[in-house]
Design an enzyme around this catalytic site. Structure first.
Site, PDB file in Angstrom:
ATOM      1  N   ARG A 114      47.361  81.569 -22.197  1.00  0.00           N
ATOM      2  CA  ARG A 114      48.090  80.314 -22.015  1.00  0.00           C
ATOM      3  C   ARG A 114      48.114  79.602 -23.363  1.00  0.00           C
ATOM      4  NH1 ARG A 114      46.211  74.676 -19.321  1.00  0.00           N
ATOM      5  NH2 ARG A 114      48.262  73.745 -19.294  1.00  0.00           N
ATOM      6  N   ASN A 160      42.615  81.098 -20.846  1.00  0.00           N
ATOM      7  CA  ASN A 160      43.036  79.731 -21.142  1.00  0.00           C
ATOM      8  C   ASN A 160      41.937  79.123 -22.012  1.00  0.00           C
ATOM      9  OD1 ASN A 160      43.757  77.076 -21.198  1.00  0.00           O
ATOM     10  ND2 ASN A 160      43.902  76.825 -18.973  1.00  0.00           N
ATOM     11  N   HIS A 171      52.888  71.974 -18.594  1.00  0.00           N
ATOM     12  CA  HIS A 171      52.663  72.482 -17.234  1.00  0.00           C
ATOM     13  C   HIS A 171      53.858  73.319 -16.769  1.00  0.00           C
ATOM     14  CE1 HIS A 171      49.888  68.826 -16.053  1.00  0.00           C
ATOM     15  NE2 HIS A 171      49.192  69.803 -16.586  1.00  0.00           N
ATOM     16  N   GLU A 219      48.766  79.341 -11.906  1.00  0.00           N
ATOM     17  CA  GLU A 219      49.236  79.592 -13.275  1.00  0.00           C
ATOM     18  C   GLU A 219      48.741  80.935 -13.793  1.00  0.00           C
ATOM     19  OE1 GLU A 219      47.793  75.537 -13.746  1.00  0.00           O
ATOM     20  OE2 GLU A 219      49.202  75.326 -15.407  1.00  0.00           O
ATOM     21  N   PHE A 243      39.228  62.688  -8.858  1.00  0.00           N
ATOM     22  CA  PHE A 243      39.858  61.998  -7.730  1.00  0.00           C
ATOM     23  C   PHE A 243      38.925  61.832  -6.529  1.00  0.00           C
ATOM     24  CE2 PHE A 243      43.492  60.373  -5.534  1.00  0.00           C
ATOM     25  CZ  PHE A 243      44.290  59.942  -6.574  1.00  0.00           C
ATOM     26  N   ARG A 244      38.072  62.829  -6.324  1.00  0.00           N
ATOM     27  CA  ARG A 244      37.143  62.692  -5.184  1.00  0.00           C
ATOM     28  C   ARG A 244      36.173  61.552  -5.409  1.00  0.00           C
ATOM     29  NH1 ARG A 244      36.333  69.013  -5.492  1.00  0.00           N
ATOM     30  NH2 ARG A 244      36.617  68.308  -7.624  1.00  0.00           N
ATOM     31  N   ASN A 281      44.082  67.192 -12.956  1.00  0.00           N
ATOM     32  CA  ASN A 281      43.466  66.279 -13.920  1.00  0.00           C
ATOM     33  C   ASN A 281      44.536  65.747 -14.851  1.00  0.00           C
ATOM     34  OD1 ASN A 281      41.022  65.134 -14.588  1.00  0.00           O
ATOM     35  ND2 ASN A 281      40.053  67.159 -14.637  1.00  0.00           N
ATOM     36  N   ARG A 334      44.137  60.285 -19.159  1.00  0.00           N
ATOM     37  CA  ARG A 334      45.254  59.897 -20.028  1.00  0.00           C
ATOM     38  C   ARG A 334      46.072  58.773 -19.389  1.00  0.00           C
ATOM     39  NH1 ARG A 334      47.525  65.698 -20.170  1.00  0.00           N
ATOM     40  NH2 ARG A 334      45.665  66.804 -20.803  1.00  0.00           N
TER      41      ARG A 334
HETATM   42  P1  ADP Z   1      43.223  70.691 -13.970  1.00  0.00           P
HETATM   43  O1  ADP Z   1      44.287  69.801 -14.508  1.00  0.00           O
HETATM   44  O2  ADP Z   1      41.912  70.532 -14.641  1.00  0.00           O
HETATM   45  O3  ADP Z   1      43.655  72.118 -13.723  1.00  0.00           O
HETATM   46  P2  ADP Z   1      43.083  70.573 -11.063  1.00  0.00           P
HETATM   47  O4  ADP Z   1      44.452  70.968 -10.699  1.00  0.00           O
HETATM   48  O5  ADP Z   1      41.960  71.509 -10.756  1.00  0.00           O
HETATM   49  O6  ADP Z   1      42.972  70.050 -12.539  1.00  0.00           O
HETATM   50  O7  ADP Z   1      42.793  69.175 -10.306  1.00  0.00           O
HETATM   51  C1  ADP Z   1      41.599  68.494 -10.490  1.00  0.00           C
HETATM   52  C2  ADP Z   1      41.675  67.226  -9.688  1.00  0.00           C
HETATM   53  O8  ADP Z   1      41.859  67.551  -8.304  1.00  0.00           O
HETATM   54  C3  ADP Z   1      40.404  66.367  -9.757  1.00  0.00           C
HETATM   55  O9  ADP Z   1      40.728  65.016  -9.942  1.00  0.00           O
HETATM   56  C4  ADP Z   1      39.786  66.579  -8.397  1.00  0.00           C
HETATM   57  O10 ADP Z   1      39.027  65.477  -7.982  1.00  0.00           O
HETATM   58  C5  ADP Z   1      41.013  66.727  -7.528  1.00  0.00           C
HETATM   59  N1  ADP Z   1      40.649  67.327  -6.258  1.00  0.00           N
HETATM   60  C6  ADP Z   1      40.131  68.544  -6.028  1.00  0.00           C
HETATM   61  N2  ADP Z   1      39.828  68.697  -4.698  1.00  0.00           N
HETATM   62  C7  ADP Z   1      40.157  67.538  -4.101  1.00  0.00           C
HETATM   63  C8  ADP Z   1      40.084  67.034  -2.750  1.00  0.00           C
HETATM   64  N3  ADP Z   1      39.604  67.797  -1.768  1.00  0.00           N
HETATM   65  N4  ADP Z   1      40.531  65.778  -2.509  1.00  0.00           N
HETATM   66  C9  ADP Z   1      41.024  65.013  -3.501  1.00  0.00           C
HETATM   67  N5  ADP Z   1      41.100  65.422  -4.788  1.00  0.00           N
HETATM   68  C10 ADP Z   1      40.678  66.656  -5.087  1.00  0.00           C
END
Ligand code: ADP
Length: 398
Positions: free
Chosen positions: A92, A7, A181, A385, A284-285, A212, A242
């Site tokens: 990808r 990717n 996606h 994916e 998000f965390r 994300n 975004r």
């Molecule tokens: P991408 O679109 O980069 O593939 P991911 O599917 O890995 O993204 O998701 C990333 C998001 O998931 C981030 O905002 C991250 O903070 C959130 N995230 C990961 N673990 C947790 C958790 N334990 N609690 C809340 N949000 C989480």
């Protein structure tokens, strides 16, 4: 049998070497900050293999240099990619336009077509092409397959894919809703059908991919009938950086009154909006930590995020009429019980509920989070994916 999945993004390369049948991952890693200045000693490549992590420090001037480091790390960790054992490389690719709607064996003409589609995905397709070209150079004998993020949405009904703008302008410039996606929505919806014990053709479902980037899809009998992303991945849900849906009039307003040029608009909507624009953080965390400290901007960002999500869920319930499952996936969807509970709160009269114990269980597997007697099952299904791309590539090469 092993497939290397790549990717290649604008400033990063993520990769996995895996078995497309069992899903076992032999090695994985990420190159980050490609083309950026880095402080001395900064780690730019992390490679995991057999429980060990190997690192590379220092700047990575371009993608080709990134791939050379990755191939070195593979060799150092005992996986000689240029030797035997590599069945295919799966790439990808973000935008397949009208041209590509299934996994495609890559040759020069395919690379040229993906490059031509860069006009539709200027932030993504050029980086995908560089990834493909580097891998073809470094692994000349291995079949390479492109798997498109738009493919699952290729058959969207006309009403869902058409923007209500001057039809001549739309046709001339390829403007329609493509959706993204798709690999994740297809994989997760397939898993949901398996978990329900029914054929995918007999299941209507809503999939919420909340990472994300974030997108929702409405799937009728295995076929996508709507999705929240459009011409580009900017439309729809509130995302990390975004905006998702906005009044398009905002763009003209900013250009007319605030001296924004097109690059500033792109930067605003793609990189400085969403959770980050509202709260200062896109992860998000971190957002949750800020909310816990009483940060009002973070709370508002969360409310806007949930409000938009609920709006799409409502729209897709009505579009589908009969819904057999609602599923959360990707980083936020798989890990935030709060988001799942808030997204579906107050919907018992529609047969939708989240069981608090099931929702907060520390379980990483695909599972139900609705009460056992729920009319509409609600699930959490981890997306994968890489596995979906590896399987698509392996199937095509067989
Ligand atoms: P991408 O679109 O980069 O593939 P991911 O599917 O890995 O993204 O998701 C990333 C998001 O998931 C981030 O905002 C991250 O903070 C959130 N995230 C990961 N673990 C947790 C958790 N334990 N609690 C809340 N949000 C989480």
């Amino acid at each position: 049998m092993r497939v290397l999945v790549i990717n290649s993004g604008s400033s990063s390369i993520k990769y996995q070497l895996l078995d497309p049948v069992s899903g076992a991952v032999a090695a994985s890693g990420m190159v980050s900050r490609i083309g950026e200045p880095v402080e001395p000693g900064a780690t730019t490549v992390e490679h995991e293999s057999d429980g060990r992590t190997l690192e590379h420090d220092g700047p990575i001037p371009d993608h080709a240099a990134g791939f050379r480091v990755v191939f070195d790390l593979f060799a150092r960790s005992g996986h000689d990619l240029t030797g035997e054992g590599l069945y295919a490389v799966g790439h990808r690719v973000v935008h397949g336009g009208e041209v590509f709607y299934r996994p495609t064996l890559i040759d020069d003409a395919v690379v040229a077509s993906i490059d031509e589609l860069s006009a539709l995905a200027p932030l993504h397709n050029p980086a995908n092409v560089i990834g493909i070209e580097s891998a073809r150079q470094l692994l000349p004998g291995v079949p390479q397959v492109a798997v498109f993020d738009t493919a699952f949405f290729h058959g969207l009904p006309d009403a869902a894919k058409t923007y209500a703008i001057d039809a001549k302008v739309a046709v001339t410039h390829g403007i329609r809703r493509y959706g993204f996606h798709g690999t994740s929505h297809e994989y997760v919806s397939g898993r949901v059908a398996e978990l329900l014990g029914r054929d995918a053709s007999a299941v209507n479902q809503i999939v919420l991919h909340l990472g994300n980037g974030a997108s929702a899809s409405a799937i009728r009998g295995g076929r996508a009938v709507d999705t929240s992303m459009g011409l580009t991945p900017l439309e729809g849900l509130v995302m990390g950086t975004r905006s998702g849906d906005i009044d398009p009039g905002i763009i003209a307003h900013l250009m007319r009154t605030a001296d924004f040029d097109i690059d500033a608009i792109d930067q605003l909507l793609n990189r400085n909006s969403g959770l980050k624009g509202l709260s200062g953080v896109n992860d998000f965390r971190e957002l949750q930590r800020l909310i816990d400290t009483g940060d009002h901007a973070a709370s508002l960002a969360y409310e806007v995020y949930i409000h938009r999500l609920r709006r799409y869920i409502g729209a897709y319930l009505v579009e589908l009429g009969e819904v057999d499952a609602i599923t959360f996936t990707a980083g936020v969807g798989e890990n935030s019980p709060q988001v799942r509970a808030d997204a579906l709160a107050g919907l018992t009269r529609f047969g939708i509920a989240v069981d608090p114990d099931r929702n907060t269980a520390k379980d990483r597997a695909a599972r139900y989070i609705s009460p056992p007697d729920a009319q509409i099952p609600v699930l959490v299904v981890p997306t994968n994916e890489e596995l979906a791309i590896a399987r698509a590539a392996a199937t095509l090469v067989t």
